[in-house]
Design a protein around this motif. Structure first.
Motif, PDB file in Angstrom:
ATOM      1  N   ALA A  43     -29.102 -22.408 -10.140  1.00  0.00           N
ATOM      2  CA  ALA A  43     -29.876 -23.564  -9.786  1.00  0.00           C
ATOM      3  C   ALA A  43     -29.165 -24.268  -8.379  1.00  0.00           C
ATOM      4  O   ALA A  43     -30.196 -24.563  -7.597  1.00  0.00           O
ATOM      5  N   ASP A  44     -27.849 -24.348  -8.191  1.00  0.00           N
ATOM      6  CA  ASP A  44     -27.717 -25.140  -6.865  1.00  0.00           C
ATOM      7  C   ASP A  44     -28.082 -24.279  -5.513  1.00  0.00           C
ATOM      8  O   ASP A  44     -28.172 -24.903  -4.611  1.00  0.00           O
ATOM      9  N   LEU A  45     -27.857 -22.901  -5.741  1.00  0.00           N
ATOM     10  CA  LEU A  45     -27.693 -22.339  -4.489  1.00  0.00           C
ATOM     11  C   LEU A  45     -29.418 -21.627  -4.227  1.00  0.00           C
ATOM     12  O   LEU A  45     -29.600 -20.872  -3.670  1.00  0.00           O
ATOM     13  N   ASP A  46     -30.196 -22.332  -5.565  1.00  0.00           N
ATOM     14  CA  ASP A  46     -31.598 -21.687  -5.318  1.00  0.00           C
ATOM     15  C   ASP A  46     -31.897 -20.179  -5.331  1.00  0.00           C
ATOM     16  O   ASP A  46     -32.720 -19.528  -4.496  1.00  0.00           O
ATOM     17  N   VAL A  47     -30.916 -19.502  -6.373  1.00  0.00           N
ATOM     18  CA  VAL A  47     -31.390 -18.028  -6.493  1.00  0.00           C
ATOM     19  C   VAL A  47     -31.697 -17.764  -7.992  1.00  0.00           C
ATOM     20  O   VAL A  47     -31.501 -18.604  -8.683  1.00  0.00           O
ATOM     21  N   ALA A  48     -32.160 -16.662  -8.041  1.00  0.00           N
ATOM     22  CA  ALA A  48     -32.526 -16.131  -9.256  1.00  0.00           C
ATOM     23  C   ALA A  48     -31.414 -15.817 -10.233  1.00  0.00           C
ATOM     24  O   ALA A  48     -30.175 -15.821  -9.937  1.00  0.00           O
ATOM     25  N   ALA A  49     -31.426 -15.809 -11.536  1.00  0.00           N
ATOM     26  CA  ALA A  49     -30.230 -15.532 -12.684  1.00  0.00           C
ATOM     27  C   ALA A  49     -29.560 -14.416 -12.084  1.00  0.00           C
ATOM     28  O   ALA A  49     -28.400 -14.293 -12.190  1.00  0.00           O
ATOM     29  N   GLY A  50     -30.183 -13.176 -11.983  1.00  0.00           N
ATOM     30  CA  GLY A  50     -29.871 -12.022 -11.576  1.00  0.00           C
ATOM     31  C   GLY A  50     -28.840 -12.000 -10.408  1.00  0.00           C
ATOM     32  O   GLY A  50     -27.906 -11.340 -10.435  1.00  0.00           O
ATOM     33  N   GLN A  51     -29.183 -12.718  -9.304  1.00  0.00           N
ATOM     34  CA  GLN A  51     -28.401 -12.900  -8.021  1.00  0.00           C
ATOM     35  C   GLN A  51     -27.205 -13.525  -8.470  1.00  0.00           C
ATOM     36  O   GLN A  51     -26.246 -13.546  -8.073  1.00  0.00           O
ATOM     37  N   ALA A  52     -27.213 -14.594  -9.367  1.00  0.00           N
ATOM     38  CA  ALA A  52     -25.806 -15.324  -9.590  1.00  0.00           C
ATOM     39  C   ALA A  52     -25.175 -14.253 -10.410  1.00  0.00           C
ATOM     40  O   ALA A  52     -23.872 -14.454 -10.293  1.00  0.00           O
ATOM     41  N   GLN A  53     -25.656 -13.492 -11.269  1.00  0.00           N
ATOM     42  CA  GLN A  53     -24.877 -12.569 -12.044  1.00  0.00           C
ATOM     43  C   GLN A  53     -24.278 -11.488 -11.315  1.00  0.00           C
ATOM     44  O   GLN A  53     -23.110 -10.971 -11.590  1.00  0.00           O
ATOM     45  N   ALA A  54     -24.653 -11.764  -9.870  1.00  0.00           N
ATOM     46  CA  ALA A  54     -24.089 -10.546  -8.852  1.00  0.00           C
ATOM     47  C   ALA A  54     -22.987 -11.040  -8.475  1.00  0.00           C
ATOM     48  O   ALA A  54     -21.901 -10.090  -8.049  1.00  0.00           O
ATOM     49  N   THR A  55     -22.462 -12.342  -8.783  1.00  0.00           N
ATOM     50  CA  THR A  55     -21.225 -12.712  -8.222  1.00  0.00           C
ATOM     51  C   THR A  55     -20.311 -12.200  -9.144  1.00  0.00           C
ATOM     52  O   THR A  55     -19.076 -12.011  -8.762  1.00  0.00           O
ATOM     53  N   LEU A  56     -20.649 -11.877 -10.477  1.00  0.00           N
ATOM     54  CA  LEU A  56     -19.495 -11.417 -11.234  1.00  0.00           C
ATOM     55  C   LEU A  56     -19.476  -9.668 -11.148  1.00  0.00           C
ATOM     56  O   LEU A  56     -18.468  -9.195 -11.164  1.00  0.00           O
TER      57      LEU A  56
END
Length: 406
Positions: A43-56
């Motif tokens: 939400a904070d970086l305005d990206v999709a959930a899958g993109q946030a998962q990419a950090t892992l």
């Protein structure tokens, strides 16, 4: 025999058990502590959930590949030097991630942190093999993983609190603080344990892959880790996204799984004093299979509740507490002269197995909850075959025989 040059070590003032616990905990701290913040990052970086998962995902990928370099470095320059540099990298990357204003910088920081984590974990596994052989090494690994899992219990709870009250940046700041603590523990509490044998020849990849015990134990640890990783990747989107749990409440769920893993490592260490390795692994397989099958049957039986996913996962994690120490120490045990490299290759197998499983789960078009149940069902079936068939065959001549050439 002659020692490998290393920085002058002060008189140890931190117990070795604490040092190993912190080193092995570097990986779950870097993943579990910021899990509750994943939806917030998106939400904070305005990206999709899958993109946030990419950090892992990028962390795991870098961690897996870097192990192949960390092992030879540990055998060439010693464990201590690798640890001090690797943990410094771990801290700097966590700070960079905490300050990241956009996803690309966060991804880069997480990749670098994966490299630093690989140095910590591989050196820790090699240190255990330096000091222990056979089932004694598995017991030492189990004790170290017990401490690691105790930290793992606290990580999602602390991460949930930090994400809720301070924001996601604070979770990576806490990871940096842990890295500083681990660096100080190594500097003050670890004196080099590696001694290079005269005439030592580097072992190639085929040396390890041709050994049945190495392959069976590496697959055991890798498949077991895959089940834990798939839950970590998908659980925020299942329980926060689908069930509407708060980040604070969600943090208790991975903590429960870590507590079950902790109990499994304690039981594993005690049983290895009296039981053969295949017997201990078979008991772990029964627990893992019970957990995975229970999750599938409950979910497809119409029980769509939080407990129907979490309780079977805890049973699975209890079995994971058996598989992880037996698999990690068992793969390295036949190679005392190449412990760093053996730990590197087995660690790569473990991480690659988890990475492939995580990628398949992340790419699923089904809902996160349905994906989680399907993934756990497949993983536990494969794990049962390895634990009940391959490991007993590899150890049929007794616990952890060494190759004739050693």
């Amino acid at each position: 025999m002659h020692g490998v040059p290393s920085p002058v070590a002060p008189q140890p003032i931190v117990p070795m058990s604490i040092v190993l616990m912190l080193l092995l905990a570097a990986q779950p701290v870097a993943t579990d502590l910021y899990l509750p913040a994943l939806p917030h990052i998106a939400a904070d970086l305005d990206v999709a959930a899958g993109q946030a998962q990419a950090t892992l995902t990028v962390f795991i990928l870098a961690f897996g590949i870097a192990q192949l370099a960390a092992g030879p470095l540990a055998d060439r320059y010693g464990r201590r030097r690798l640890l001090l540099w690797g943990l410094a990298l771990y801290v700097l990357a966590a700070i960079a991630g905490a300050l990241a204003p956009a996803l690309p910088m966060l991804l880069a920081a997480r990749a670098v942190q994966g490299i630093g984590t690989a140095a910590s974990v591989i050196a820790a596994r090699a240190i255990i093999r330096d000091q222990h052989a056979g089932a004694a090494g598995m017991r030492a690994m189990a004790r170290s993983l017990t401490g690691q899992s105790a930290i793992g219990v606290a990580c999602p709870l602390a991460g949930g609190l930090a994400a809720h009250y301070l924001g996601w940046h604070a979770t990576l700041g806490m990871v940096a603080g842990f890295g500083v603590l681990a660096w100080l523990a190594v500097y003050t509490g670890y004196r080099e344990t590696w001694r290079r044998p005269e005439g030592d020849r580097p072992a190639g990849l085929l040396t390890f892959l041709a050994h049945p015990q190495f392959v069976a134990c590496a697959l055991l640890a890798g498949l077991s880790f895959s089940g834990a990783l798939c839950f970590l990747i998908l659980s925020p989107f299942v329980f926060i996204g689908e069930f509407g749990m708060s980040r604070l409440a969600y943090g208790a769920l991975p903590a429960l799984c870590s507590l079950a893993f902790l109990l499994g490592t304690v039981l594993c260490g005690r049983l290895l004093r009296h039981w053969s390795v295949p017997r201990v692994v078979r008991l772990g397989a029964c627990l893992s299979l019970l957990g995975g099958a229970g999750q599938v049957l409950l979910w497809h039986g119409g029980v769509h509740a939080v407990w129907a996913l979490v309780l079977p996962q805890c049973v699975y994690m209890l079995g994971h507490g058996f598989h992880n120490p037996c698999g990690q120490a068992g793969a390295v045990a036949p190679f005392p002269a190449q412990a760093g490299r053996a730990a590197a290759v087995s660690g790569f197998v473990l991480t690659a197995t988890g990475f492939v499983s995580g990628q398949l789960a992340s790419a699923s078009g089904a809902s996160p909850s349905d994906t989680l149940v399907a993934a756990m069902g497949c993983i536990t079936a494969l794990l049962a075959v390895v634990a009940l068939v391959f490991v007993p065959l590899a150890c049929r001549d007794g616990p952890l025989p060494r190759p004739a050439s050693q």
